[in-house]
Structure formats: C-alpha cells, structure tokens
Motif scaffolding. Structure first.
Motif, PDB file in Angstrom:
ATOM      1  N   GLY A  33      -2.903   3.363  -8.635  1.00  0.00           N
ATOM      2  CA  GLY A  33      -4.275   3.301  -8.150  1.00  0.00           C
ATOM      3  C   GLY A  33      -4.830   1.896  -8.030  1.00  0.00           C
ATOM      4  O   GLY A  33      -5.502   1.565  -7.049  1.00  0.00           O
TER       5      GLY A  33
ATOM      6  N   ALA B 256       2.182   1.771  -3.412  1.00  0.00           N
ATOM      7  CA  ALA B 256       1.104   2.191  -4.303  1.00  0.00           C
ATOM      8  C   ALA B 256       0.784   3.674  -4.125  1.00  0.00           C
ATOM      9  O   ALA B 256       0.607   4.409  -5.110  1.00  0.00           O
ATOM     10  CB  ALA B 256      -0.142   1.346  -4.047  1.00  0.00           C
ATOM     11  N   VAL B 257       0.719   4.124  -2.878  1.00  0.00           N
ATOM     12  CA  VAL B 257       0.415   5.532  -2.613  1.00  0.00           C
ATOM     13  C   VAL B 257       1.570   6.419  -3.051  1.00  0.00           C
ATOM     14  O   VAL B 257       1.365   7.483  -3.646  1.00  0.00           O
ATOM     15  CB  VAL B 257       0.103   5.731  -1.115  1.00  0.00           C
ATOM     16  CG1 VAL B 257       0.006   7.214  -0.770  1.00  0.00           C
ATOM     17  CG2 VAL B 257      -1.196   5.020  -0.751  1.00  0.00           C
TER      18      VAL B 257
ATOM     19  N   LEU C 294       0.833  -1.208   0.000  1.00  0.00           N
ATOM     20  CA  LEU C 294       0.000   0.000   0.000  1.00  0.00           C
ATOM     21  C   LEU C 294       0.861   1.249   0.000  1.00  0.00           C
ATOM     22  O   LEU C 294       0.570   2.222  -0.710  1.00  0.00           O
ATOM     23  CB  LEU C 294      -0.923  -0.012   1.219  1.00  0.00           C
ATOM     24  CG  LEU C 294      -1.769   1.254   1.430  1.00  0.00           C
ATOM     25  CD1 LEU C 294      -2.701   1.489   0.250  1.00  0.00           C
ATOM     26  CD2 LEU C 294      -2.559   1.151   2.732  1.00  0.00           C
ATOM     27  N   GLN C 295       1.941   1.241   0.787  1.00  0.00           N
ATOM     28  CA  GLN C 295       2.823   2.406   0.834  1.00  0.00           C
ATOM     29  C   GLN C 295       3.451   2.675  -0.530  1.00  0.00           C
ATOM     30  O   GLN C 295       3.519   3.821  -0.979  1.00  0.00           O
ATOM     31  CB  GLN C 295       3.919   2.188   1.874  1.00  0.00           C
ATOM     32  CG  GLN C 295       4.811   3.394   2.085  1.00  0.00           C
ATOM     33  CD  GLN C 295       4.038   4.583   2.614  1.00  0.00           C
ATOM     34  OE1 GLN C 295       3.478   4.545   3.701  1.00  0.00           O
ATOM     35  NE2 GLN C 295       3.985   5.652   1.831  1.00  0.00           N
TER      36      GLN C 295
ATOM     37  N   CYS D 188      -5.006  -3.361  -2.269  1.00  0.00           N
ATOM     38  CA  CYS D 188      -4.509  -3.419  -0.901  1.00  0.00           C
ATOM     39  C   CYS D 188      -5.597  -3.038   0.104  1.00  0.00           C
ATOM     40  O   CYS D 188      -5.743  -3.683   1.156  1.00  0.00           O
ATOM     41  CB  CYS D 188      -3.297  -2.502  -0.736  1.00  0.00           C
ATOM     42  SG  CYS D 188      -1.813  -3.057  -1.609  1.00  0.00           S
ATOM     43  N   ILE D 189      -6.355  -1.988  -0.203  1.00  0.00           N
ATOM     44  CA  ILE D 189      -7.427  -1.563   0.698  1.00  0.00           C
ATOM     45  C   ILE D 189      -8.461  -2.676   0.837  1.00  0.00           C
ATOM     46  O   ILE D 189      -8.942  -2.967   1.943  1.00  0.00           O
ATOM     47  CB  ILE D 189      -8.084  -0.272   0.188  1.00  0.00           C
ATOM     48  CG1 ILE D 189      -7.088   0.896   0.225  1.00  0.00           C
ATOM     49  CG2 ILE D 189      -9.312   0.062   1.028  1.00  0.00           C
ATOM     50  CD1 ILE D 189      -6.627   1.284   1.600  1.00  0.00           C
TER      51      ILE D 189
ATOM     52  N   ALA E 163      -0.684   7.284   3.457  1.00  0.00           N
ATOM     53  CA  ALA E 163      -1.129   5.926   3.147  1.00  0.00           C
ATOM     54  C   ALA E 163      -2.162   5.425   4.148  1.00  0.00           C
ATOM     55  O   ALA E 163      -3.026   4.609   3.803  1.00  0.00           O
ATOM     56  CB  ALA E 163       0.068   4.982   3.121  1.00  0.00           C
TER      57      ALA E 163
ATOM     58  N   GLN F 244      -3.369   0.180  -5.061  1.00  0.00           N
ATOM     59  CA  GLN F 244      -3.903   0.754  -3.827  1.00  0.00           C
ATOM     60  C   GLN F 244      -5.293   0.194  -3.526  1.00  0.00           C
ATOM     61  O   GLN F 244      -5.582  -0.188  -2.384  1.00  0.00           O
ATOM     62  CB  GLN F 244      -3.979   2.277  -3.935  1.00  0.00           C
ATOM     63  CG  GLN F 244      -4.583   2.933  -2.698  1.00  0.00           C
ATOM     64  CD  GLN F 244      -4.541   4.448  -2.754  1.00  0.00           C
ATOM     65  OE1 GLN F 244      -3.638   5.039  -3.360  1.00  0.00           O
ATOM     66  NE2 GLN F 244      -5.511   5.095  -2.115  1.00  0.00           N
ATOM     67  N   GLU F 245      -6.160   0.116  -4.531  1.00  0.00           N
ATOM     68  CA  GLU F 245      -7.500  -0.428  -4.331  1.00  0.00           C
ATOM     69  C   GLU F 245      -7.438  -1.882  -3.891  1.00  0.00           C
ATOM     70  O   GLU F 245      -8.197  -2.308  -3.009  1.00  0.00           O
ATOM     71  CB  GLU F 245      -8.307  -0.296  -5.613  1.00  0.00           C
ATOM     72  CG  GLU F 245      -8.662   1.140  -5.986  1.00  0.00           C
ATOM     73  CD  GLU F 245      -9.455   1.211  -7.272  1.00  0.00           C
ATOM     74  OE1 GLU F 245      -9.876   0.144  -7.768  1.00  0.00           O
ATOM     75  OE2 GLU F 245      -9.661   2.330  -7.782  1.00  0.00           O
TER      76      GLU F 245
END
Length: 321
Positions: free
Chosen positions: A142, A136-137, A133-134, A148-149, A172, A145-146
């Motif tokens: 994008g 990706a941010v 995630l880090q 990972c979330i 993040a 990031q999606e």
C-alpha cells in the motif's frame, strides 16, 4: 557468585567479506539452483540458507535433489537475495531492484523487502514508476502504491507516454484513472487509455473494447466540450473503445404447465433484456443537455487538476477536491 559472560565483537568487515566470497561459490557448496529463463547455475550452502530463510528451510528439506529449478526469478535478483542472506547487506541497482523486491516478498524476507522499498522511493522516476506501481498492486504494498500514484499525479503527461504505462494491468490502471489530481486534460487521458487498450488487445488477442471495459468507466467524458464529444463518438463508431450497449433479444421455449415429462412445448416467448450499465457517451450528452452536473452522477464529471477549462464546466456541480 557465578560470573556472567561478556559478548565481544570482532571486526565485521572481514567477516562480511569472507561470507560474501561464498556467494555462488562451488567450494564446499552442497546445493545448486538453476535460475531464470537463462537457466543459470548458482551454487549455495543448504545450512546457511535454511537458517536464514524459512522459505529455503522448507524448500531444501531432506531428500531434495540438486539442482533446484527456480525459473521465475532472474539470476541477478537471486544473487542479490543470496548476498543478503550471506552478509545481511546487499548492493541494489535501479534496473533490477523491483525484481529483488519481488523475490524478497515471495521468499518472506521482510528486512530485504524494506531495504528495496527505501531504495525504490529514492530512485523513482518517470520510467520506473509504472513498473513499481504494478509490483505494489500485485503484492498489496500500500505505501509504495500511494507513493507511485503521487508521483504519477505530479508527472502525468510524461508517465502516459512511457512503455510502462502501456503494460499496466487493468487493476493497476484503475487507481490512476480515479485520481482527481492528475495533471493532464481528459482528452490526453482518453487517448492514453485507448493506446493502453490497443496494446492489451494485441497481447491478449481480444477486442479493444473488451480489454478497455474494466477501466473506461473511470474516464470523465462529461468534461469534454460538445465538439470533442462528437469527435469521440465518431471515432468510437470506427474503432470501438467505449462499450456501446444495445438491447439483446433472447428466444426461449416454454414448457406447457404440467407437461414437463413430455418434452419442450411449441410455444416460444421473446425476452428483451436491457443491460444495467448505462452508455457513458449518452450520460455525457445528458449533462450537456440539462446543463447540470448532477444529471450525470453515474458518469464521473469531477474536474481533475490538469483539466483544461471549457465553457460548460460552469454547470458542473462537482468541484475539485
């Protein structure tokens, strides 16, 4: 009529094997890199790197001496980049794929980046997701990031206990705290955010409340029961975590009208400035007092997927989406 030529292909495996043998091979190499914090020497061939990658074409222009120092990329990741440039294939590993992905983004190697992203999605787990995630941010990825979330939403409690969570940047962490689909109760999320802020405060040598300021507004204190809110308030007095805003009194000297050239006047005005940000704990108590969710619109009070039921939740207007 002129005959058109026909392109025929030999076996690719021996060709790839031969080129792979040149990776970090000093034989006929004409450039040396010193990479990573360990300052490992890596040998390469200018012409091959330059024709395969615009970054290296610019970096290895005429007159550039050897060795070239690349201290920010770990040696293992750099060797993976070279393997891809020499053979158009690469062997990826879970423990280093994010470093290879970072190098691919920095060097403009889109195809290698896509291969890394595909691999990350396949091996994503509780220990890797925050680091992914880090990345990706940091690089605006994008889709990653999606992904990972979504993973964090499904494994919230486990992720909150990882070292990777504590090492997230505030930027993040924000999209995580904004999610309605976290499978965790707000009390656990508050404690995890406090632990995150403590680590950040130790690293940055700043007060916990100062480090926490960018993210605490995403905590949904109105979801807490009155006894839990009282306990949080008492803990916040002992160890400030949620910023408590107080009026600030400012003394300001005033110049008499028309006498600016004679210097400051002797009259003094007292200016009291009230900050615009409303204290979250006060807003949460307001929600309890008025028994209306709309009383705390400035403080998020939507229930998350993992929010445990409390008696006052029947007064909240905002439903889970």
């Amino acid at each position: 009529m002129e005959n058109s030529g026909l392109v025929v292909h030999g076996q690719s495996a021996p060709f790839s094997t031969a080129l792979r043998s040149l990776v970090n091979n000093p034989w006929h190499s004409d450039i040396c890199f010193v990479v990573g914090q360990e300052r490992q020497e890596v040998f390469a061939h200018r012409c091959l790197l330059a024709c395969r990658c615009n970054f290296f074409q610019r970096l290895l222009g005429p007159g550039v001496p050897s060795p070239v120092v690349l201290s920010t990329v770990p040696a293992e990741a750099f060797l993976a980049v070279l393997e891809f440039l020499y053979t158009n294939s690469v062997k990826l590993h879970r423990h280093s794929v994010l470093e290879v992905l970072t190098a691919a983004v920095e060097y403009g190697l889109e195809e290698l980046g896509e291969l890394c992203l595909e691999f990350v999605v396949k091996v994503l787990d509780v220990e890797l997701v925050c680091e992914a995630l880090q990345v990706a941010v940091s690089f605006g990825l994008g889709a990653l990031q999606e992904r990972c979330i979504t993973f964090i939403e499904a494994h919230s409690q486990e992720v909150l206990r990882t070292r990777g969570f504590l090492e997230l940047s505030a930027t993040a962490l924000l999209p995580v705290l904004r999610s309605d689909k976290l499978c965790v109760d707000e009390t656990e999320l508050i404690q995890a955010a406090r632990s995150w802020a403590r680590v950040g405060a130790a690293v940055l040598d700043q007060p916990v409340a100062e480090v926490a300021a960018p993210v605490v507004r995403e905590l949904r204190l109105a979801l807490l029961a009155p006894a839990e809110l009282s306990a949080l308030e008492e803990q916040n007095r002992r160890e400030p975590f949620i910023p408590v805003w107080t009026p600030v009194t400012e003394l300001r000297s005033i110049l008499p009208r028309g006498d600016e050239e004679q210097g400051p006047g002797t009259s003094v005005s007292v200016v009291t400035r009230f900050p615009l940000q409303v204290e979250q704990i006060v807003e949460a108590w307001k929600c309890h007092a008025l028994q209306r969710g709309d009383a705390a619109r400035s403080a998020p009070c939507r229930r998350r997927r993992g929010t445990l039921p409390r008696d006052h939740h029947r007064f909240l207007d905002f439903r889970f989406k």
